[in-house]
Design a protein around this motif. Structure first.
Motif: not given
Length: 259
Positions: A205-211, A229-235, A249-254
């Motif tokens: 599920i997409a989130v704005e801010d994983a931290d 944690e950072d992954t190639p597809y986001g945090r 939960l996944l925060q998209a790369p900037e």
């Protein structure tokens, strides 16, 4: 942000829901964590709860008096649920429920695949599935993980004829499955330290801010399993909800964030 008013192509994840014995903690958790607006259906739906973001449906929750294994059920779209079930059984699946009609919403079936993971099939009529993806609070990815990824890959490819892209690395087995050239889902293998973790589908599920979301997980009755944690597809982080279910939960790369 992707709006999805039309039926999803066969083989693409199109819906997810969870069955729990107590809706209260689950509703509070997801409403508070992801900002889902939750509405309870009438008696004819068995009190099925629909979650929405900005008025677009993104998930479902149901209550049952019968205890069930905690977990989200991911549904793959199909144009013909009966034909898909027959093909799945021929490829080694077992039927748990259906095929059956769900009011005028569509037709469904629940299966266990050859590795033991529960998966749903959904043939849409009035309910096409999630109406919003790739936006905070909505679906962004799904994958099946097991101790036998080769068996899982063979099964799902036999079921929907996916195109396959091997993304494996040392000590990491993963295949991306595509429909019409577009990535649809992933098939992965547990590492040697996973122990007896059962095979399962997990949705992201997409989130704005994983931290920023981390402290709210515990406050709302869940726990962080791993990350962020950072992954190639986001945090990314894995969390466990109040019924014991796990989701990502996944925060998209900037550079991927669209205003």
């Amino acid at each position: 942000m992707t709006l999805t008013p039309d039926p999803w192509p066969a083989g693409v994840p199109s819906w997810a829901d969870i069955t729990v014995t107590d809706l209260g903690p689950t509703q509070r958790f997801y409403g508070g964590l992801l900002g889902w607006q939750l509405s309870v259906g009438g008696p004819e739906t068995g009190g099925y709860v629909t979650a929405t973001v900005d008025g677009k449906v993104v998930a479902g929750l149901r209550v049952s008096d019968v205890p069930q294994p905690a977990g989200w059920c991911v549904y793959l779209a199909t144009d013909d649920v009966e034909a898909s079930v027959a093909r799945a059984v021929g490829a080694g699946a077992s039927v748990v429920v259906g095929p059956m009609s769900v009011l005028r919403q569509g037709r469904m079936a629940l299966l266990t695949d050859p590795t033991g993971a529960l998966v749903g099939l959904w043939e849409s009529v009035e309910h096409t599935g999630w109406e919003l993806t790739d936006a905070p609070g909505s679906f962004v990815w799904a994958e099946q993980m097991s101790h036998d990824p080769d068996a899982a890959r063979r099964f799902y490819t036999a079921l929907f004829g996916y195109e396959q892209h091997d993304m494996s690395a040392p000590d990491f087995t993963y295949t991306s499955l595509s429909v019409g050239g577009t990535p649809a889902a992933g098939i992965g293998g547990y590492g040697p330290g996973a122990g007896d973790v059962p095979a399962a589908w997990t949705w992201y599920i997409a989130v704005e801010d994983a931290d920023a979301i981390v402290p709210r997980v515990g406050e709302l009755g869940g726990e962080v399993v791993s990350g962020p944690e950072d992954t190639p597809y986001g945090r990314m982080l894995l969390v466990r909800g109040p019924a014991g279910e796990v989701l990502a939960l996944l925060q998209a790369p900037e550079e991927d964030v669209v205003a």
